[in-house]
Design a protein around this motif. Structure first.
Motif, short mmCIF file in Angstrom:
data_model
loop_
_atom_site.label_atom_id
_atom_site.label_comp_id
_atom_site.label_asym_id
_atom_site.label_seq_id
_atom_site.Cartn_x
_atom_site.Cartn_y
_atom_site.Cartn_z
N ASN A 79 48.42 35.74 3.72
CA ASN A 79 48.16 36.14 5.10
C ASN A 79 49.17 37.22 5.49
O ASN A 79 50.37 37.00 5.48
N LEU A 80 48.69 38.37 5.82
CA LEU A 80 49.56 39.49 6.17
C LEU A 80 49.96 39.51 7.64
O LEU A 80 50.63 40.43 8.08
N LYS A 81 49.55 38.51 8.41
CA LYS A 81 49.84 38.51 9.84
C LYS A 81 51.28 38.16 10.16
O LYS A 81 51.78 38.51 11.21
N GLU A 82 51.97 37.44 9.26
CA GLU A 82 53.38 37.17 9.51
C GLU A 82 54.22 37.71 8.37
O GLU A 82 53.80 37.74 7.22
N SER A 83 55.39 38.19 8.71
CA SER A 83 56.28 38.80 7.71
C SER A 83 56.74 37.76 6.70
O SER A 83 57.05 36.63 7.06
N PHE A 84 56.80 38.17 5.43
CA PHE A 84 57.18 37.22 4.39
C PHE A 84 58.00 37.87 3.28
O PHE A 84 57.99 39.07 3.10
N ILE A 85 58.68 36.98 2.56
CA ILE A 85 59.34 37.32 1.31
C ILE A 85 58.58 36.53 0.26
O ILE A 85 58.44 35.32 0.37
N LEU A 86 58.09 37.20 -0.76
CA LEU A 86 57.32 36.54 -1.82
C LEU A 86 58.11 36.59 -3.12
O LEU A 86 58.51 37.65 -3.57
N SER A 87 58.31 35.42 -3.70
CA SER A 87 58.92 35.32 -5.02
C SER A 87 57.79 35.09 -6.02
O SER A 87 57.04 34.13 -5.90
N THR A 88 57.67 35.99 -6.97
CA THR A 88 56.55 35.93 -7.91
C THR A 88 56.96 35.32 -9.24
O THR A 88 58.15 35.26 -9.56
N GLY A 89 55.98 34.93 -10.02
CA GLY A 89 56.23 34.54 -11.39
C GLY A 89 56.61 35.79 -12.16
O GLY A 89 56.18 36.90 -11.82
N MET A 139 62.11 35.87 -15.62
CA MET A 139 62.48 34.50 -15.29
C MET A 139 64.00 34.36 -15.30
O MET A 139 64.68 34.91 -16.16
N GLY A 140 64.50 33.70 -14.28
CA GLY A 140 65.94 33.53 -14.16
C GLY A 140 66.66 34.67 -13.49
O GLY A 140 67.89 34.67 -13.42
N SER A 141 65.91 35.63 -12.95
CA SER A 141 66.55 36.79 -12.32
C SER A 141 67.00 36.53 -10.89
O SER A 141 67.63 37.38 -10.28
N GLY A 142 66.69 35.37 -10.35
CA GLY A 142 67.15 35.01 -9.01
C GLY A 142 66.15 35.23 -7.90
O GLY A 142 66.50 35.21 -6.72
N LYS A 143 64.89 35.44 -8.24
CA LYS A 143 63.87 35.73 -7.22
C LYS A 143 63.79 34.64 -6.17
O LYS A 143 63.77 34.93 -4.97
N THR A 144 63.74 33.40 -6.60
CA THR A 144 63.61 32.29 -5.66
C THR A 144 64.89 32.08 -4.87
O THR A 144 64.86 31.97 -3.64
N THR A 145 66.02 32.04 -5.55
CA THR A 145 67.30 31.83 -4.87
C THR A 145 67.56 32.90 -3.84
O THR A 145 67.86 32.62 -2.66
N ILE A 146 67.41 34.14 -4.23
CA ILE A 146 67.65 35.27 -3.32
C ILE A 146 66.58 35.32 -2.24
O ILE A 146 66.88 35.55 -1.07
N GLY A 147 65.34 35.08 -2.62
CA GLY A 147 64.24 35.10 -1.65
C GLY A 147 64.43 34.10 -0.53
O GLY A 147 64.23 34.42 0.65
N LYS A 148 64.83 32.88 -0.87
CA LYS A 148 65.07 31.84 0.15
C LYS A 148 66.19 32.24 1.09
O LYS A 148 66.07 32.12 2.31
#
Length: 155
Positions: A67-77, A9-18
Motif C-alpha cells: 500500500n503506497l498510501k502510508e510511508s514505509f521502510i521495506l526490508s527485502t529478501g 543476507m546479513g547486511s543489516g536490512k531488518t535491523t537498520i530498517g526497524k
C-alpha cells in the motif's frame, strides 16, 4: 518518500530498517516476516518444502501489493531484486538502497535460518549486478552512520 532496503543476507536490512522506521515514524515491513506469518512456518522450512522459486513468488506478491498510501521502510529478501523485474517494481514503489556490507561481516552472520548460506560467496557475486541497480549504495560499516545517511535520503 518510501525506502526499500536491499542487500545480501546479513547486511543489516531488518535491523537498520526497524531502527530507521522508529526514528522517522514510518511503517516497517520485512518481507521475510510477512511470508513467515502468512505461511505459518520459518523461511528455512518454506525453502525446504517448496523451493526458492515458490519463495520468490511470495516475495513478489508482497511487493506488488504494498500500500503506497502510508510511508514505509521495506526490508527485502537478499534475492528479491534479482527475481524477474522486481528491481523495477521496487524503484516504482520507493527509493532503493543497497546496503553494501563488508564481506568479513557478511560471512559471520547466524547461518541457521538462511537456507542459501552454503552458496553465499557464489550468490554474492551473482547478485552484485542486481544490487548495483539500486538508486543509492550505502557502505554499511556502522549502524549509526548508516542511519544518518538514510535519514538524509528521506528528508
Amino acid at each position: 518518500m518510501n525506502l526499500i532496503l536491499t542487500g545480501f543476507m546479513g547486511s543489516g536490512k531488518t535491523t537498520i530498517g526497524k531502527k530507521l522506521a522508529k526514528k522517522i515514524n514510518y511503517k516497517f515491513i520485512d518481507t521475510d516476516a510477512v511470508i513467515e506469518r502468512k505461511m505459518k512456518m520459518p523461511i528455512k522450512k518454506i525453502f525446504l518444502l517448496y523451493g526458492e522459486f515458490f519463495f520468490r513468488r511470495l516475495e513478489r506478491r508482497i511487493l506488488l501489493n504494498i500500500n503506497l498510501k502510508e510511508s514505509f521502510i521495506l526490508s527485502t529478501g537478499g534475492g528479491m531484486p534479482c527475481f524477474k523485474n522486481n528491481i523495477n517494481i521496487m524503484k516504482n514503489k520507493g527509493i532503493v538502497v543497497y546496503l553494501k556490507t563488508p564481506k568479513n561481516r557478511l560471512f559471520k552472520v547466524d547461518k541457521s535460518n538462511r537456507p542459501l548460506f552454503k552458496k553465499a560467496k557464489i550468490l554474492l557475486n551473482k547478485r552484485k549486478y542486481c544490487y548495483q541497480k539500486a538508486d543509492f549504495t550505502i557502505e554499511n560499516e556502522k549502524i549509526d552512520k548508516t542511519l544518518k545517511k538514510l535519514i538524509k535520503l528521506v528528508r
